[in-house]
Design a protein around this motif. Structure first.
Motif, PDB file in Angstrom:
ATOM      1  N   GLY A   1      56.599  63.248  30.372  1.00 47.27           N
ATOM      2  CA  GLY A   1      56.649  63.277  28.907  1.00 47.27           C
ATOM      3  C   GLY A   1      56.146  62.013  28.234  1.00 47.27           C
ATOM      4  N   ASP A   2      55.891  60.955  28.997  1.00 47.02           N
ATOM      5  CA  ASP A   2      55.336  59.720  28.428  1.00 47.02           C
ATOM      6  C   ASP A   2      53.823  59.882  28.309  1.00 47.02           C
ATOM      7  OD1 ASP A   2      57.894  58.753  28.650  1.00 47.02           O
ATOM      8  OD2 ASP A   2      57.453  57.360  30.278  1.00 47.02           O
ATOM      9  N   ARG A   3      53.214  59.027  27.500  1.00 45.01           N
ATOM     10  CA  ARG A   3      51.758  59.081  27.392  1.00 45.01           C
ATOM     11  C   ARG A   3      51.188  57.703  27.086  1.00 45.01           C
ATOM     12  NH1 ARG A   3      52.897  61.234  22.002  1.00 45.01           N
ATOM     13  NH2 ARG A   3      51.723  60.005  20.516  1.00 45.01           N
TER      14      ARG A   3
ATOM     15  N   GLN B   1      50.365  55.909  36.338  1.00 39.48           N
ATOM     16  CA  GLN B   1      51.506  56.643  36.870  1.00 39.48           C
ATOM     17  C   GLN B   1      52.690  55.747  37.249  1.00 39.48           C
ATOM     18  OE1 GLN B   1      50.487  59.007  40.240  1.00 39.48           O
ATOM     19  NE2 GLN B   1      49.500  57.346  41.336  1.00 39.48           N
ATOM     20  N   LEU B   2      52.445  54.473  37.550  1.00 37.01           N
ATOM     21  CA  LEU B   2      53.566  53.569  37.828  1.00 37.01           C
ATOM     22  C   LEU B   2      54.338  53.191  36.567  1.00 37.01           C
ATOM     23  CD1 LEU B   2      52.028  51.108  40.441  1.00 37.01           C
ATOM     24  CD2 LEU B   2      53.721  52.896  40.849  1.00 37.01           C
ATOM     25  N   PHE B   3      53.710  53.340  35.405  1.00 34.57           N
ATOM     26  CA  PHE B   3      54.314  52.913  34.144  1.00 34.57           C
ATOM     27  C   PHE B   3      54.841  54.063  33.301  1.00 34.57           C
ATOM     28  CE2 PHE B   3      50.839  49.939  35.155  1.00 34.57           C
ATOM     29  CZ  PHE B   3      51.583  48.801  35.368  1.00 34.57           C
ATOM     30  N   LEU B   4      54.389  55.292  33.590  1.00 35.45           N
ATOM     31  CA  LEU B   4      54.734  56.435  32.755  1.00 35.45           C
ATOM     32  C   LEU B   4      55.572  57.446  33.524  1.00 35.45           C
ATOM     33  CD1 LEU B   4      51.283  57.095  31.044  1.00 35.45           C
ATOM     34  CD2 LEU B   4      53.210  55.762  30.159  1.00 35.45           C
ATOM     35  N   GLY B   5      56.553  57.997  32.843  1.00 34.53           N
ATOM     36  CA  GLY B   5      57.368  59.056  33.416  1.00 34.53           C
ATOM     37  C   GLY B   5      56.983  60.392  32.802  1.00 34.53           C
TER      38      GLY B   5
ATOM     39  N   LEU C   1      42.887  47.826  25.507  1.00 31.05           N
ATOM     40  CA  LEU C   1      44.113  47.882  24.717  1.00 31.05           C
ATOM     41  C   LEU C   1      44.655  49.308  24.718  1.00 31.05           C
ATOM     42  CD1 LEU C   1      42.916  45.756  21.673  1.00 31.05           C
ATOM     43  CD2 LEU C   1      44.141  44.966  23.706  1.00 31.05           C
ATOM     44  N   TYR C   2      45.960  49.431  24.945  1.00 33.13           N
ATOM     45  CA  TYR C   2      46.629  50.730  24.998  1.00 33.13           C
ATOM     46  C   TYR C   2      47.964  50.659  24.274  1.00 33.13           C
ATOM     47  CZ  TYR C   2      43.601  52.652  28.654  1.00 33.13           C
ATOM     48  OH  TYR C   2      42.531  53.143  29.355  1.00 33.13           O
ATOM     49  N   VAL C   3      48.412  51.799  23.773  1.00 37.34           N
ATOM     50  CA  VAL C   3      49.809  51.964  23.380  1.00 37.34           C
ATOM     51  C   VAL C   3      50.408  52.987  24.336  1.00 37.34           C
ATOM     52  CG1 VAL C   3      49.632  51.267  20.968  1.00 37.34           C
ATOM     53  CG2 VAL C   3      49.247  53.644  21.569  1.00 37.34           C
ATOM     54  N   LEU C   4      51.631  52.705  24.787  1.00 31.51           N
ATOM     55  CA  LEU C   4      52.346  53.595  25.696  1.00 31.51           C
ATOM     56  C   LEU C   4      53.582  54.111  24.986  1.00 31.51           C
ATOM     57  CD1 LEU C   4      52.279  51.432  28.962  1.00 31.51           C
ATOM     58  CD2 LEU C   4      50.562  53.035  28.139  1.00 31.51           C
ATOM     59  N   LEU C   5      53.780  55.417  25.045  1.00 26.53           N
ATOM     60  CA  LEU C   5      54.948  56.045  24.422  1.00 26.53           C
ATOM     61  C   LEU C   5      55.888  56.484  25.534  1.00 26.53           C
ATOM     62  CD1 LEU C   5      56.122  56.921  21.677  1.00 26.53           C
ATOM     63  CD2 LEU C   5      55.106  59.162  22.107  1.00 26.53           C
ATOM     64  N   HIS C   6      57.130  55.979  25.507  1.00 31.35           N
ATOM     65  CA  HIS C   6      58.120  56.261  26.548  1.00 31.35           C
ATOM     66  C   HIS C   6      59.312  56.993  25.961  1.00 31.35           C
ATOM     67  CE1 HIS C   6      56.205  53.615  29.478  1.00 31.35           C
ATOM     68  NE2 HIS C   6      56.075  52.728  28.519  1.00 31.35           N
ATOM     69  N   HIS C   7      59.808  57.976  26.707  1.00 32.77           N
ATOM     70  CA  HIS C   7      61.030  58.712  26.353  1.00 32.77           C
ATOM     71  C   HIS C   7      62.019  58.531  27.498  1.00 32.77           C
ATOM     72  CE1 HIS C   7      58.798  60.718  23.152  1.00 32.77           C
ATOM     73  NE2 HIS C   7      57.853  60.978  24.040  1.00 32.77           N
ATOM     74  N   ARG C   8      63.154  57.889  27.230  1.00 33.15           N
ATOM     75  CA  ARG C   8      64.174  57.662  28.258  1.00 33.15           C
ATOM     76  C   ARG C   8      65.568  57.800  27.644  1.00 33.15           C
ATOM     77  NH1 ARG C   8      60.097  57.444  30.491  1.00 33.15           N
ATOM     78  NH2 ARG C   8      59.323  56.121  32.144  1.00 33.15           N
ATOM     79  N   ASN C   9      66.418  58.527  28.326  1.00 33.65           N
ATOM     80  CA  ASN C   9      67.834  58.631  27.938  1.00 33.65           C
ATOM     81  C   ASN C   9      68.016  58.926  26.453  1.00 33.65           C
ATOM     82  OD1 ASN C   9      68.574  57.955  30.611  1.00 33.65           O
ATOM     83  ND2 ASN C   9      68.286  55.789  30.133  1.00 33.65           N
ATOM     84  N   GLY C  10      67.208  59.828  25.915  1.00 31.07           N
ATOM     85  CA  GLY C  10      67.320  60.205  24.509  1.00 31.07           C
ATOM     86  C   GLY C  10      66.701  59.216  23.533  1.00 31.07           C
ATOM     87  N   GLU C  11      66.091  58.172  24.031  1.00 28.99           N
ATOM     88  CA  GLU C  11      65.450  57.175  23.168  1.00 28.99           C
ATOM     89  C   GLU C  11      63.940  57.220  23.357  1.00 28.99           C
ATOM     90  OE1 GLU C  11      66.928  53.279  23.891  1.00 28.99           O
ATOM     91  OE2 GLU C  11      68.932  53.731  23.141  1.00 28.99           O
ATOM     92  N   THR C  12      63.223  56.825  22.311  1.00 30.92           N
ATOM     93  CA  THR C  12      61.768  56.730  22.360  1.00 30.92           C
ATOM     94  C   THR C  12      61.376  55.300  22.022  1.00 30.92           C
ATOM     95  OG1 THR C  12      61.520  59.039  21.710  1.00 30.92           O
ATOM     96  CG2 THR C  12      59.612  57.607  21.368  1.00 30.92           C
TER      97      THR C  12
END
Length: 95
Positions: free
Chosen positions: A18-20, A12-16, A41-52
């Motif tokens: 809609g992120d996963r 939760q500290l790393f994801l906002g 090992l993980y992949v994190l998908l971030h969505h910020r300010n219209g960018e992924t």
């Protein structure tokens, strides 16, 4: 790679919203100092300010209770989860 299933960590500290986080597996990893340690090992998908962005990360064991250390190994623009999952698997040390 040791297996294909893993525990759910609290990101939760790393994801906002809609992120996963997607678990890739467990492996032995050689860090930039040459030390070898087991990690998740993980992949994190971030969505910020219209960018992924997609981040390839490793999580080594942390002796401090309740602590999570996340190492960013690679970042690419867009949804590149499959590509970075494959990269993590290839970069992990083989038994």
């Amino acid at each position: 790679m040791l297996d294909d299933t893993g525990p759910g960590l609290d990101f939760q500290l790393f994801l906002g919203p809609g992120d996963r986080a997607e678990f890739v597996g467990t492996a032995r990893w050689r860090d930039r100092m040459g030390r070898i340690a087991p990690c998740l090992l993980y992949v994190l998908l971030h969505h910020r300010n219209g960018e992924t962005w997609t981040h390839a990360c490793r999580v080594p064991p942390d002796r401090r209770a309740g602590h999570l250390t996340l190492h960013l190994e690679r970042a690419l623009p867009g949804d590149r989860c499959a590509e970075l999952s494959a990269w993590l698997r290839a970069a992990a040390l083989r038994d």
